[in-house]
Design a protein around this motif. Structure first.
Motif, PDB file in Angstrom:
ATOM      1  N   GLN A  33       0.830  -1.209   0.000  1.00  0.00           N
ATOM      2  CA  GLN A  33       0.000   0.000   0.000  1.00  0.00           C
ATOM      3  C   GLN A  33       0.866   1.260   0.000  1.00  0.00           C
ATOM      4  N   LEU A  34       1.907   1.284   0.800  1.00  0.00           N
ATOM      5  CA  LEU A  34       2.777   2.466   0.892  1.00  0.00           C
ATOM      6  C   LEU A  34       3.622   2.675  -0.371  1.00  0.00           C
ATOM      7  N   ALA A  35       3.850   1.613  -1.132  1.00  0.00           N
ATOM      8  CA  ALA A  35       4.671   1.715  -2.340  1.00  0.00           C
ATOM      9  C   ALA A  35       3.902   2.266  -3.537  1.00  0.00           C
ATOM     10  N   GLU A  36       2.566   2.294  -3.448  1.00  0.00           N
ATOM     11  CA  GLU A  36       1.788   2.797  -4.590  1.00  0.00           C
ATOM     12  C   GLU A  36       2.274   4.186  -4.975  1.00  0.00           C
ATOM     13  N   THR A  37       2.480   4.379  -6.274  1.00  0.00           N
ATOM     14  CA  THR A  37       3.053   5.626  -6.776  1.00  0.00           C
ATOM     15  C   THR A  37       2.115   6.254  -7.789  1.00  0.00           C
ATOM     16  N   ARG A  38       1.880   7.554  -7.642  1.00  0.00           N
ATOM     17  CA  ARG A  38       1.015   8.303  -8.560  1.00  0.00           C
ATOM     18  C   ARG A  38       1.759   9.534  -9.049  1.00  0.00           C
ATOM     19  N   ILE A  39       1.784   9.687 -10.360  1.00  0.00           N
ATOM     20  CA  ILE A  39       2.430  10.848 -10.969  1.00  0.00           C
ATOM     21  C   ILE A  39       1.482  11.425 -12.011  1.00  0.00           C
ATOM     22  N   PHE A  40       1.350  12.752 -12.010  1.00  0.00           N
ATOM     23  CA  PHE A  40       0.533  13.445 -13.007  1.00  0.00           C
ATOM     24  C   PHE A  40       1.448  14.178 -13.968  1.00  0.00           C
ATOM     25  N   LYS A  41       1.042  14.198 -15.243  1.00  0.00           N
ATOM     26  CA  LYS A  41       1.790  14.924 -16.260  1.00  0.00           C
ATOM     27  C   LYS A  41       0.806  15.541 -17.239  1.00  0.00           C
ATOM     28  N   ALA A  42       1.213  16.659 -17.833  1.00  0.00           N
ATOM     29  CA  ALA A  42       0.455  17.257 -18.932  1.00  0.00           C
ATOM     30  C   ALA A  42       1.033  16.727 -20.237  1.00  0.00           C
ATOM     31  N   VAL A  43       0.166  16.449 -21.200  1.00  0.00           N
ATOM     32  CA  VAL A  43       0.624  15.957 -22.507  1.00  0.00           C
ATOM     33  C   VAL A  43       0.802  17.157 -23.423  1.00  0.00           C
TER      34      VAL A  43
END
Length: 128
Positions: A8-18
């Motif tokens: 659970q702690l390893a879940e990674t979320r990254i946002f980027k604009a295209v």
């Protein structure tokens, strides 16, 4: 900390604009760029889970379900899918969002396999 908590702690979320510099001649996100971003998120997820040196050994399958147009926002989500002895699998999903609405859809899914290695580049156990 137990394995479920580590996952659970390893879940990674990254946002980027295209932006246009990441698109192909169809004005959609270039597949190679998407795979590069997915491998990076998978690497971060694997490293956050193990806190060891991790290397990509395969991208098991990548499904491009819909094109990602320029001028959208993407979210990459990495989750630990399977933990082996010296390796683990990371599922990466890319969701595409319209910039000026709340519409959101899953666009790409892929699985990446990593191996933990020591300073001599020999496989080591993922969990101590």
């Amino acid at each position: 900390m137990n394995i479920e908590e580590r996952i659970q702690l390893a879940e990674t979320r990254i946002f980027k604009a295209v932006f246009p510099n990441t698109t192909n001649h169809y004005d959609t996100l270039f597949g190679g760029t998407a795979m590069h971003m997915m491998d990076e998120v998978a690497f971060i997820t694997a490293t956050r889970f193990t806190r060891k040196t991790m290397v990509t050994v395969s991208s098991d399958r990548i499904d491009f379900k819909q094109p990602i147009p320029a001028g959208t926002i993407i979210e990459l989500i990495g989750k630990i899918q399977h933990v082996g002895n010296t390796s683990l699998k990371v599922l990466v999903e890319i969701y595409v969002e319209e910039m000026y609405s709340f519409e959101r859809e899953k666009a790409i899914t892929g699985t990446f396999t990593f191996v933990a290695i020591d300073k001599d580049k020999k496989p080591v156990k993922v969990l101590d």
